[in-house]
Design a protein around this motif. Sequence first.
Motif, PDB file in Angstrom:
ATOM      1  N   ARG A  49       0.842  -1.195   0.000  1.00  0.00           N
ATOM      2  CA  ARG A  49       0.000   0.000   0.000  1.00  0.00           C
ATOM      3  C   ARG A  49       0.875   1.241   0.000  1.00  0.00           C
ATOM      4  O   ARG A  49       2.028   1.196   0.412  1.00  0.00           O
ATOM      5  N   TYR A  50       0.280   2.357  -0.408  1.00  0.00           N
ATOM      6  CA  TYR A  50       1.072   3.562  -0.636  1.00  0.00           C
ATOM      7  C   TYR A  50       0.718   4.720   0.282  1.00  0.00           C
ATOM      8  O   TYR A  50       1.462   5.679   0.384  1.00  0.00           O
ATOM      9  N   THR A  51      -0.472   4.635   0.890  1.00  0.00           N
ATOM     10  CA  THR A  51      -0.907   5.725   1.767  1.00  0.00           C
ATOM     11  C   THR A  51      -1.467   5.126   3.047  1.00  0.00           C
ATOM     12  O   THR A  51      -1.587   3.912   3.172  1.00  0.00           O
ATOM     13  N   ASN A  52      -1.820   6.004   3.960  1.00  0.00           N
ATOM     14  CA  ASN A  52      -2.395   5.560   5.225  1.00  0.00           C
ATOM     15  C   ASN A  52      -3.883   5.833   5.300  1.00  0.00           C
ATOM     16  O   ASN A  52      -4.455   5.786   6.373  1.00  0.00           O
ATOM     17  N   VAL A  53      -4.537   6.115   4.181  1.00  0.00           N
ATOM     18  CA  VAL A  53      -5.990   6.314   4.264  1.00  0.00           C
ATOM     19  C   VAL A  53      -6.649   4.949   4.238  1.00  0.00           C
ATOM     20  O   VAL A  53      -6.075   3.999   3.802  1.00  0.00           O
ATOM     21  N   THR A 111      -3.476   4.061  -6.499  1.00  0.00           N
ATOM     22  CA  THR A 111      -3.214   5.073  -5.468  1.00  0.00           C
ATOM     23  C   THR A 111      -1.812   5.650  -5.613  1.00  0.00           C
ATOM     24  O   THR A 111      -1.594   6.838  -5.379  1.00  0.00           O
ATOM     25  N   LEU A 146      -0.895   9.612  -6.114  1.00  0.00           N
ATOM     26  CA  LEU A 146       0.089  10.404  -5.372  1.00  0.00           C
ATOM     27  C   LEU A 146       1.024  11.115  -6.350  1.00  0.00           C
ATOM     28  O   LEU A 146       1.362  12.292  -6.175  1.00  0.00           O
ATOM     29  N   ALA A 188      -4.473   9.792   7.210  1.00  0.00           N
ATOM     30  CA  ALA A 188      -5.043   9.019   8.316  1.00  0.00           C
ATOM     31  C   ALA A 188      -5.472   9.856   9.511  1.00  0.00           C
ATOM     32  O   ALA A 188      -6.273   9.400  10.306  1.00  0.00           O
ATOM     33  N   GLY A 242      -9.047  10.544   3.266  1.00  0.00           N
ATOM     34  CA  GLY A 242      -9.741   9.416   2.667  1.00  0.00           C
ATOM     35  C   GLY A 242      -9.992   8.343   3.695  1.00  0.00           C
ATOM     36  O   GLY A 242      -9.559   8.448   4.840  1.00  0.00           O
ATOM     37  N   LEU A 243     -10.700   7.332   3.277  1.00  0.00           N
ATOM     38  CA  LEU A 243     -10.954   6.180   4.137  1.00  0.00           C
ATOM     39  C   LEU A 243     -10.545   4.933   3.362  1.00  0.00           C
ATOM     40  O   LEU A 243     -10.566   4.914   2.136  1.00  0.00           O
ATOM     41  N   GLN A 244     -10.220   3.903   4.098  1.00  0.00           N
ATOM     42  CA  GLN A 244      -9.943   2.620   3.454  1.00  0.00           C
ATOM     43  C   GLN A 244     -11.127   2.201   2.572  1.00  0.00           C
ATOM     44  O   GLN A 244     -10.956   1.703   1.470  1.00  0.00           O
ATOM     45  N   GLY A 285     -11.106   4.912  -0.448  1.00  0.00           N
ATOM     46  CA  GLY A 285      -9.884   5.417  -1.049  1.00  0.00           C
ATOM     47  C   GLY A 285      -9.787   6.912  -0.798  1.00  0.00           C
ATOM     48  O   GLY A 285     -10.655   7.507  -0.134  1.00  0.00           O
ATOM     49  N   PRO A 286      -8.720   7.551  -1.339  1.00  0.00           N
ATOM     50  CA  PRO A 286      -8.548   8.990  -1.127  1.00  0.00           C
ATOM     51  C   PRO A 286      -9.744   9.786  -1.660  1.00  0.00           C
ATOM     52  O   PRO A 286     -10.316   9.450  -2.698  1.00  0.00           O
TER      53      PRO A 286
END
Lengths: 211, 457
Positions: free
Chosen positions: A207-211, B158, B162, B263, B287-289, B292-293
């Motif tokens: 994974r690339y982000t923490n969302v 994702t 970025l 997060a 964003g949320l899991q 997504g963003p």
Amino acid sequence: MSADDAAAQPTSAMLLEAWLGLEQDEEGFWARAVPGPPLQAIEERLTSVPTQFLDERVDIVALYSDVVGAAPSWLAVAARHPDARLAVAIGCWLAASTELVGPFHPPLPAKLIPLWISALAFRLASVSPPRQWLTVADRREEAARTILLWNMLLPAGEDLTTARSLFDARDSLARNRLLTTVAEEYRHRMRLVRELEKKRAAEAAARYTNV
Amino acid sequence: MSDHPDDPDLHGGVDLPEYEPQAAVVLTDAERWPTLTPDGAARLDAVRTHPSAPAWVHAAGDRLDAEGIVAAATPLPTGDWLPDHLAAARELPAYRGIRDRLRALDDFPLVTRDDLLADVSRFVPLGADLDGIVQATSSGTTGRSLVLPEHPVVIARTFHLLHRLAADAGVTWEPDPARMALANVIRQRQAFTYASVLSGFRQATMARLNLDPAQWPEGAAGRAAFLLDHDPQAYSGTPTSLAELLDPRLVAGLHPLVIFSGAMELSAALRDDLRSAYRVPVIDVYGLQETGPIAARIDDGPMTVLDRRVHVEVLDPDGRPTEARGEIVVTAGENPLLPLVRYRTGDHARLTTLPDGRLALDDLEGRAATVFRAADGRGVPSVDLVQHLQAASVRAWSVVQDASGDVVARMVGGDTATAAARIAALLGREVRAEVLDTVADLGEGKPRRFRSDATVG
């Protein structure tokens, strides 16, 4: 779900889900089915069910224990639904009748009795009211075919192809759109759970982000 | 960024069996990176076996074959995607029985995290191709963790998002075989960590790193040696972990091109500290899991809704659209295995339109908005406290009001005395201020930034 909901009578959809939850291998039963007794013999035995078996006050757990043996856990679910209860009672009659009236030729294997009674209580009773098994010819034939299938038997004189196509033609589930959907969604849920639990899925991806 | 409990590593303070090194590892490297070349493998090996490397807890790849690489690099078209999305969602098992009533977006009932927890399969299309799916785990601060189905291509998009956000901020970010492309950082006692390769970014390396010095065999010195050698081009991480990058040893030797925070809420003070330390854009991603963003910003302004398949509404407590602050509700179409419609985020903001016509979220605040009780019984939303804390350049905080109304503010950095005095004035109450040395002193994982157990009159 509240405790009250859980104790309430299961709906037809819940009966079907209870059956699907037992995860019986229908394809495997068809594949291994061997010639059994004539369909008519089973149907005649169904129509001769004594009235005391049809009494709604009958304690099916006690009845099942007398006829078959130790009560399986699914029996408690069946006991809460009038149609499932009646289906178990009819199944108990059929099982008892092999001693009271006489065996089928060839006989039904004793170790499959719990299985085919559960098939009557959940798979069949969810879509076909058991009283109709006694009064409506097509529904009686469907019940007899269901009993033979879950005994891993084909009706005498029918090959696999014939038996399957006649079973499908009588299958009330196929004609019940709502319950067909319930069955489809249940299989979908089980498949998703199985796929997500696979170790390959659990290793996850980078994974690339923490969302 | 909101204080959202969607980090897979937040399991509290106990040692969990899944964090035993390599306990959940089953694939081969060839399965993790189907197109991996000898050069890529050598770079990966250099990260994995660096003399100061941490004990890798896990292994994970992007699983992209040649076709997947192209698909991941190609954003889904965002022109008029919503009608098709709603048409597909209508067929979900979740909507059986009410399908005929679901004509437009606002006919759809709101969906909650509890709905997904109860039975996520009801939100997965019946005909979905489940081959190759992977688990995405979302652990709430309360309750059970939520396991969602995702596809490697969706996850890999994702990275390209970025990359696009960096380009929008004026950053030229080209793969450099001598450097790690991305370090995804967290800072907590236990976390999944791994080294990976970006198949679609000329097989440059990336790693998920736990910046807690205790996780490195040589402590903070080893952590610095590893980071300085690989000098990641970009960092993404939680504010708590990004704060570690302010270590003077790192500031002196690292050359990031861009930093992404996620997060939880990135305070203006921490963002400014990072920006002045490295002189690069610091992009806050919300964003949320599950979705997504959703939105992002590089300054103090509103969070701009991203140009991807997300549709954002802000609703009042009765579920009606509002121009005032309300709950953010998201319709998300990036993950075909989970086509969400009107998902309640639990986060609050005001929906605004930017001068260029794009939608944005203003005054974004995580989770259910906390309301403090002033001495005169008034309710004071926590967003009001945020303004004072940020104005005083406080970098991180945890403000808690107990049932009797007493307030304790634990703060890191900035003018804590002024911040405490302003909060005290706002609430008409004394505020006990505790000054902490580091963000990590606030506690493991994501501390609840605000809590009030006082009943508002």
